[in-house]
Design a protein around this motif. Structure first.
Motif, PDB file in Angstrom:
ATOM      1  N   ASP A 191       0.855  -1.184   0.000  1.00 35.85           N
ATOM      2  CA  ASP A 191       0.000   0.000   0.000  1.00 35.85           C
ATOM      3  C   ASP A 191       0.892   1.236   0.000  1.00 35.85           C
ATOM      4  O   ASP A 191       1.610   1.500   0.976  1.00 35.85           O
ATOM      5  CB  ASP A 191      -0.898  -0.008   1.238  1.00 35.85           C
ATOM      6  N   TYR A 193       1.181   5.079   0.340  1.00 35.95           N
ATOM      7  CA  TYR A 193       0.338   6.113   0.932  1.00 35.95           C
ATOM      8  C   TYR A 193       1.091   7.439   1.015  1.00 35.95           C
ATOM      9  O   TYR A 193       2.328   7.483   0.973  1.00 35.95           O
ATOM     10  CB  TYR A 193      -0.135   5.696   2.332  1.00 35.95           C
ATOM     11  N   THR A 212       5.226   3.191   2.324  1.00 40.23           N
ATOM     12  CA  THR A 212       4.551   1.982   1.879  1.00 40.23           C
ATOM     13  C   THR A 212       4.364   1.037   3.068  1.00 40.23           C
ATOM     14  O   THR A 212       5.183   1.029   3.998  1.00 40.23           O
ATOM     15  CB  THR A 212       5.353   1.235   0.789  1.00 40.23           C
TER      16      THR A 212
END
Length: 367
Positions: A191, A193, A212
């Motif tokens: 992910d 971000y 991440t």
């Protein structure tokens, strides 16, 4: 007393999560059946069980694992005798516990901390504090050890205690908890971000922070067992069956808390099988040595595999006393004679308690 074991097999679906990380912050994994699986360590889930116990604020269920035994016992001494100064209480406890002294049991450093984590129930802390107050300098090593081997909390009785400085204080664990593994191969995901500074000018470009987080999703097979006789020895005959029930509920409903604020992966198990045996515990993870492959979910096929593996193990082990199943799925069992369905967790706990009470009473009457 004859052998008596409780097996717990759970299938637990998890969405995106990172509940148990390695030293690099990645979700723990294991290679099993030639592929990478999601893994949650046994230590992590035992911690989750202890946290579940702790939410009940019941000193009978949960103790403390700490290097601050001196602080806890001396604090309790001052609570019992408010005329005692804290520094004097600390000196008395160090004198009582320090390995280098004639009645000591563990090494204590210059900061009055034990050299290793020490597991204690709160009743043990109370009784050690009272014993030191009552006996002053006339302490007896044997009596001190007797206090520390009695009145175990449930978590201590289940998960044991190792005291390297004095093995006589070791408590053999009555429960074993396996590392949870996914029933299928997993693919790590990331992910990416960013975070904006709320106070930056409207025309400012870019984020104030980038990062991440690695995660995965999985259907986990979770397993634990309880040696009921060992629990009786550690926790007392009158408390053991209730202790099994408390552990069963906590193991089913607990979850490690890693990255919960990020992923909120607070799911419930989809399937629980509880087996009561007289011969030997059986971990059924071999049902998933050949990883499940699916594009429509893993739970239904995992249930089929698990129940087939359970039936296959009966070629090697005795038929259990009882085998209960609690499932969120509508399932058709391989053989209805092998599985007794229950309609909720309260019913499951009641049936397990009933069978264990009968088994323990039968053995007690034969002693």
């Amino acid at each position: 007393m004859k052998n008596l074991y409780l097996d717990i097999s759970i299938l637990h679906p998890n969405p995106a999560s990172n509940m148990n990380r390695d030293d690099a912050g990645s979700p723990k994994t294991v290679i099993y059946g030639g592929v990478v699986r999601s893994r949650v360590s046994s230590q992590s889930w035992k911690r989750a069980v202890r946290e579940y116990f702790n939410r009940n604020k019941n000193d009978k269920l949960v103790g403390t694992r700490t290097k601050d035994a001196v602080e806890l016992i001396s604090k309790r001494m001052v609570e019992i005798d408010n005329s005692l100064k804290k520094d004097d209480a600390v000196k008395k406890v160090v004198e009582a516990l320090k390995k280098e002294n004639k009645h000591g049991i563990t090494k204590i450093d210059k900061n009055n901390k034990t050299s290793a984590l020490l597991m204690l129930s709160y009743k043990q802390i109370d009784k050690v504090a009272q014993y030191i107050l009552n006996n002053g300098n006339d302490l007896d090593e044997k009596k001190l050890k007797e206090i520390l081997m009695d009145d175990n909390s449930l978590d201590l009785a289940l998960f044991g205690r190792m005291v390297a400085d004095d093995p006589e204080l070791n408590v053999d664990a009555a429960a074993q908890v396996a590392h949870a593994v996914s029933t299928h191969e997993i693919v790590p995901e990331y992910d990416y971000y960013s975070a904006l500074d709320d106070e930056q000018p409207d025309d400012a470009q870019g984020a104030a922070m980038l990062g991440t987080i690695e995660f995965n999703s999985s259907t986990l097979y979770r397993y634990a067992n309880v040696n009921v006789n060992e629990l009786i020895y550690n926790f007392g005959r009158e408390n053991a069956v209730e202790g099994v029930s408390e552990f069963l509920k906590a193991f089913i409903l607990s979850m490690p808390a890693g990255k919960q604020n990020t992923f909120a992966n607070k799911t419930l198990p989809g399937y629980v099988m509880v087996t009561i045996r007289k011969d030997t515990p059986v971990n059924l993870v071999s049902a998933f040595e050949d990883p499940i492959k699916s594009h429509g979910g893993y739970m239904k096929e995992s249930i089929k595999r698990l129940e087939k593996e359970y039936a296959n193990t009966l070629k090697f082990v005795e038929k259990p006393i009882a085998n209960f199943v609690l499932s969120l799925e509508d399932i058709k069992h391989l053989d209805d004679d092998l599985f007794e369905d229950v309609d909720g967790i309260d019913s499951l706990l009641d049936k397990v308690t009933e069978v264990l009470n009968e088994a323990v009473q039968d053995e007690s009457s034969n002693d």
